[in-house]
Write an enzyme that holds these catalytic residues in place. Structure first.
Site, PDB file in Angstrom:
ATOM      1  N   ALA A  66      72.375 141.432   2.415  1.00 28.32           N
ATOM      2  CA  ALA A  66      71.288 141.605   2.938  1.00 28.32           C
ATOM      3  C   ALA A  66      71.092 141.339   4.276  1.00 28.32           C
ATOM      4  O   ALA A  66      71.875 140.512   4.863  1.00 28.32           O
ATOM      5  CB  ALA A  66      70.138 140.631   1.894  1.00 28.32           C
ATOM      6  N   GLY A 109      74.316 140.426  -1.031  1.00 31.47           N
ATOM      7  CA  GLY A 109      73.790 141.680  -1.549  1.00 31.47           C
ATOM      8  C   GLY A 109      74.725 142.804  -1.662  1.00 31.47           C
ATOM      9  O   GLY A 109      74.939 143.624  -2.549  1.00 31.47           O
ATOM     10  N   GLU A 112      76.832 142.543  -4.681  1.00 33.69           N
ATOM     11  CA  GLU A 112      76.007 142.642  -5.765  1.00 33.69           C
ATOM     12  C   GLU A 112      75.964 144.056  -6.175  1.00 33.69           C
ATOM     13  O   GLU A 112      75.910 144.509  -7.059  1.00 33.69           O
ATOM     14  CB  GLU A 112      74.729 141.899  -5.595  1.00 33.69           C
ATOM     15  CG  GLU A 112      74.744 140.487  -5.678  1.00 33.69           C
ATOM     16  CD  GLU A 112      73.494 139.733  -5.472  1.00 33.69           C
ATOM     17  OE1 GLU A 112      72.992 139.922  -4.295  1.00 33.69           O
ATOM     18  OE2 GLU A 112      73.052 138.927  -6.164  1.00 33.69           O
ATOM     19  N   GLU A 132      75.820 133.369   0.678  1.00 32.93           N
ATOM     20  CA  GLU A 132      74.320 133.042   0.577  1.00 32.93           C
ATOM     21  C   GLU A 132      74.072 131.305   0.581  1.00 32.93           C
ATOM     22  O   GLU A 132      73.336 130.963   1.359  1.00 32.93           O
ATOM     23  CB  GLU A 132      73.514 133.403  -0.622  1.00 32.93           C
ATOM     24  CG  GLU A 132      73.151 134.762  -0.714  1.00 32.93           C
ATOM     25  CD  GLU A 132      74.306 135.916  -1.355  1.00 32.93           C
ATOM     26  OE1 GLU A 132      75.321 135.096  -1.742  1.00 32.93           O
ATOM     27  OE2 GLU A 132      73.865 136.893  -1.835  1.00 32.93           O
TER      28      GLU A 132
HETATM   29  C1  HXC Z   1      72.100 140.994   9.509  1.00 32.19           C
HETATM   30  C2  HXC Z   1      74.439 141.197  10.027  1.00 32.19           C
HETATM   31  C3  HXC Z   1      75.019 140.754   8.954  1.00 32.19           C
HETATM   32  C4  HXC Z   1      73.813 140.473   7.886  1.00 32.19           C
HETATM   33  C5  HXC Z   1      76.714 140.957  10.142  1.00 32.19           C
HETATM   34  N1  HXC Z   1      75.453 141.245  10.864  1.00 32.19           N
HETATM   35  N2  HXC Z   1      76.083 140.820   8.823  1.00 32.19           N
HETATM   36  N3  HXC Z   1      73.082 141.314  10.668  1.00 32.19           N
HETATM   37  N4  HXC Z   1      72.572 140.645   8.350  1.00 32.19           N
HETATM   38  N5  HXC Z   1      74.092 140.111   6.581  1.00 32.19           N
HETATM   39  C6  HXC Z   1      75.662 141.664  12.320  1.00 32.19           C
HETATM   40  C7  HXC Z   1      76.030 140.390  13.113  1.00 32.19           C
HETATM   41  O1  HXC Z   1      74.954 139.757  13.333  1.00 32.19           O
HETATM   42  C8  HXC Z   1      76.721 141.049  14.125  1.00 32.19           C
HETATM   43  O2  HXC Z   1      75.597 141.690  15.112  1.00 32.19           O
HETATM   44  C9  HXC Z   1      77.136 142.304  13.746  1.00 32.19           C
HETATM   45  O3  HXC Z   1      76.501 142.642  12.586  1.00 32.19           O
HETATM   46  C10 HXC Z   1      78.806 142.107  13.687  1.00 32.19           C
HETATM   47  O4  HXC Z   1      79.094 141.035  12.816  1.00 32.19           O
HETATM   48  P1  HXC Z   1      79.915 139.767  13.482  1.00 32.19           P
HETATM   49  O5  HXC Z   1      79.453 138.513  12.677  1.00 32.19           O
HETATM   50  O6  HXC Z   1      79.957 139.719  14.920  1.00 32.19           O
HETATM   51  O7  HXC Z   1      81.394 140.204  12.635  1.00 32.19           O
HETATM   52  P2  HXC Z   1      82.567 139.341  12.390  1.00 32.19           P
HETATM   53  O8  HXC Z   1      82.948 138.191  13.357  1.00 32.19           O
HETATM   54  O9  HXC Z   1      83.578 140.366  12.264  1.00 32.19           O
HETATM   55  O10 HXC Z   1      81.913 138.601  10.885  1.00 32.19           O
HETATM   56  C11 HXC Z   1      81.781 139.260   9.934  1.00 32.19           C
HETATM   57  C12 HXC Z   1      80.907 138.815   8.833  1.00 32.19           C
HETATM   58  C13 HXC Z   1      79.764 137.950   9.377  1.00 32.19           C
HETATM   59  C14 HXC Z   1      81.994 137.622   8.195  1.00 32.19           C
HETATM   60  C15 HXC Z   1      80.725 139.722   7.683  1.00 32.19           C
HETATM   61  O11 HXC Z   1      79.104 139.040   9.970  1.00 32.19           O
HETATM   62  C16 HXC Z   1      79.078 137.252   8.424  1.00 32.19           C
HETATM   63  O12 HXC Z   1      79.171 136.262   8.061  1.00 32.19           O
HETATM   64  N6  HXC Z   1      77.821 137.923   8.188  1.00 32.19           N
HETATM   65  C17 HXC Z   1      76.715 137.508   7.248  1.00 32.19           C
HETATM   66  C18 HXC Z   1      77.386 137.470   5.797  1.00 32.19           C
HETATM   67  C19 HXC Z   1      76.169 136.883   4.725  1.00 32.19           C
HETATM   68  O13 HXC Z   1      75.787 135.875   4.933  1.00 32.19           O
HETATM   69  N7  HXC Z   1      75.724 137.628   3.945  1.00 32.19           N
HETATM   70  C20 HXC Z   1      74.893 137.263   2.921  1.00 32.19           C
HETATM   71  C21 HXC Z   1      73.394 137.383   3.414  1.00 32.19           C
HETATM   72  S1  HXC Z   1      72.368 136.990   2.247  1.00 32.19           S
HETATM   73  P3  HXC Z   1      75.558 141.689  16.867  1.00 32.19           P
HETATM   74  O14 HXC Z   1      74.235 142.049  17.143  1.00 32.19           O
HETATM   75  O15 HXC Z   1      75.802 139.854  16.971  1.00 32.19           O
HETATM   76  O16 HXC Z   1      76.750 142.534  17.091  1.00 32.19           O
HETATM   77  C22 HXC Z   1      72.265 138.110   1.004  1.00 32.19           C
HETATM   78  C23 HXC Z   1      71.219 137.946  -0.160  1.00 32.19           C
HETATM   79  C24 HXC Z   1      71.142 138.928  -1.105  1.00 32.19           C
HETATM   80  O17 HXC Z   1      72.813 138.687   0.916  1.00 32.19           O
HETATM   81  C25 HXC Z   1      69.675 138.985  -1.988  1.00 32.19           C
HETATM   82  C26 HXC Z   1      69.530 140.247  -2.677  1.00 32.19           C
HETATM   83  C27 HXC Z   1      68.768 141.412  -1.996  1.00 32.19           C
END
Ligand code: HXC
Length: 258
Positions: A66, A109, A112, A132
């Site tokens: 998400a 997400g 999912e 998450e």
């Molecule tokens: C918003 C995101 C994002 C996300 C990555 N980005 N994931 N922005 N939401 N979920 C953005 C980063 O901020 C960054 O923006 C750009 O994408 C590139 O990501 P990096 O982190 O620089 O890349 P990297 O170092 O290769 O790491 C990749 C990664 C990491 C491991 C996937 O980005 C990460 O941990 N992302 C979050 C994953 C996460 O927590 N997902 C769960 C979300 S909660 P900038 O502007 O800095 O370039 C969820 C709940 C679901 O999903 C509920 C149901 C709907």
């Protein structure tokens, strides 16, 4: 309709393709993107020229979850009131096969979304997980339920409680995906599986999917009953007569979809 966050096309062999296209944020699923995915999948589900649907992302990310930037300021009431999040359920009701072609990150997400698909083809570089917990939340679109059913308790707990990530090979061994292919091949492989299924007897495919899904949803007794009911039902189709006649006449069947 024109889409902003996804690219949608019909590929040869009656395959609908949905490609997530927010490369700057690794295909993070904001509410608008989710709504577009649901709209596109529903349209393909209703399109008699489409027999199977492939969902994919980029080589670097299927979807990183998400959209955290969009989610961070929300209240519980905001989330409850956002009908676009509830639309997520509509994907589960898709009657045609959904095939995920997954390269790179499939997290939160994004993971999912993978698990709502019926068949998952993984690239060698795929990474699956539910991070998450690092954000102080839990999966909210089926992660806890589908992981427990698909992988069993212990592995599901490690993934959901402790952000354990699975490689493509681990996901294959755990039964989360059905094949692993070289990264540059993943979309072609998924399209090929989709084309094969799209060429099969449509009513049988639809009832086959419905029957297998029931196994995740009910008791064995109720599931067996639905299977038998669907089995009998297929003997009311022309395609059943055609399929068996073609076998006996040693020729390929010509499916009518009725
Ligand atoms: C918003 C995101 C994002 C996300 C990555 N980005 N994931 N922005 N939401 N979920 C953005 C980063 O901020 C960054 O923006 C750009 O994408 C590139 O990501 P990096 O982190 O620089 O890349 P990297 O170092 O290769 O790491 C990749 C990664 C990491 C491991 C996937 O980005 C990460 O941990 N992302 C979050 C994953 C996460 O927590 N997902 C769960 C979300 S909660 P900038 O502007 O800095 O370039 C969820 C709940 C679901 O999903 C509920 C149901 C709907």
């Amino acid at each position: 309709p024109a889409f902003e966050h996804i690219v949608v096309e019909v590929r040869p062999g009656h395959v609908g393709l949905v490609r997530l296209n927010r490369p700057k944020v690794l295909n993070a699923l904001n509410a608008a993107t989710l709504a577009e995915i649901v709209t596109a999948v529903r349209a393909f589900d209703a399109d008699s020229n489409v027999g199977a649907i492939v969902i994919t992302g980029s080589e670097r990310a299927f979807a990183a979850g998400a959209d955290i930037a969009e989610m961070s300021g929300k209240s519980a009431a905001d989330l409850l009131a956002d009908v676009r999040l509830a639309q997520w359920e509509a994907l589960r009701k898709t009657s045609k096969p959904l095939i995920a072609a997954v390269a790179g990150f499939a997290l939160g997400g994004g993971h999912e979304l993978v698990m709502v698909c019926d068949i998952v083809i993984a690239a060698e570089n795929a990474v699956f997980g539910q991070p998450e917990i690092n954000l102080g939340i839990i999966p909210g679109a089926g992660g806890t339920q589908r992981l427990a059913r698909a992988l069993g308790k212990s592995l599901a707990m490690e993934i959901v409680l402790n952000d354990r990530r699975l490689s493509a090979d681990e996901a294959l061994r755990a039964g989360l995906v059905s094949r692993v292919v070289p990264t540059e091949r993943v979309l072609d492989e998924a399209l090929s599986v989709a084309r094969q299924i799209a060429a099969r007897a449509p009513v049988a495919v639809r009832l086959a999917k419905q029957s297998v899904l029931k196994a995740f949803d009910t008791t064995l007794e109720v599931g067996l009953e639905l299977e038998r009911h669907n089995f009998y039902l297929l003997f009311s189709t022309e395609d059943q007569k055609e399929g068996m006649r073609a076998f006996l006449e040693k020729r390929p069947p010509n499916w009518k979809g009725r």
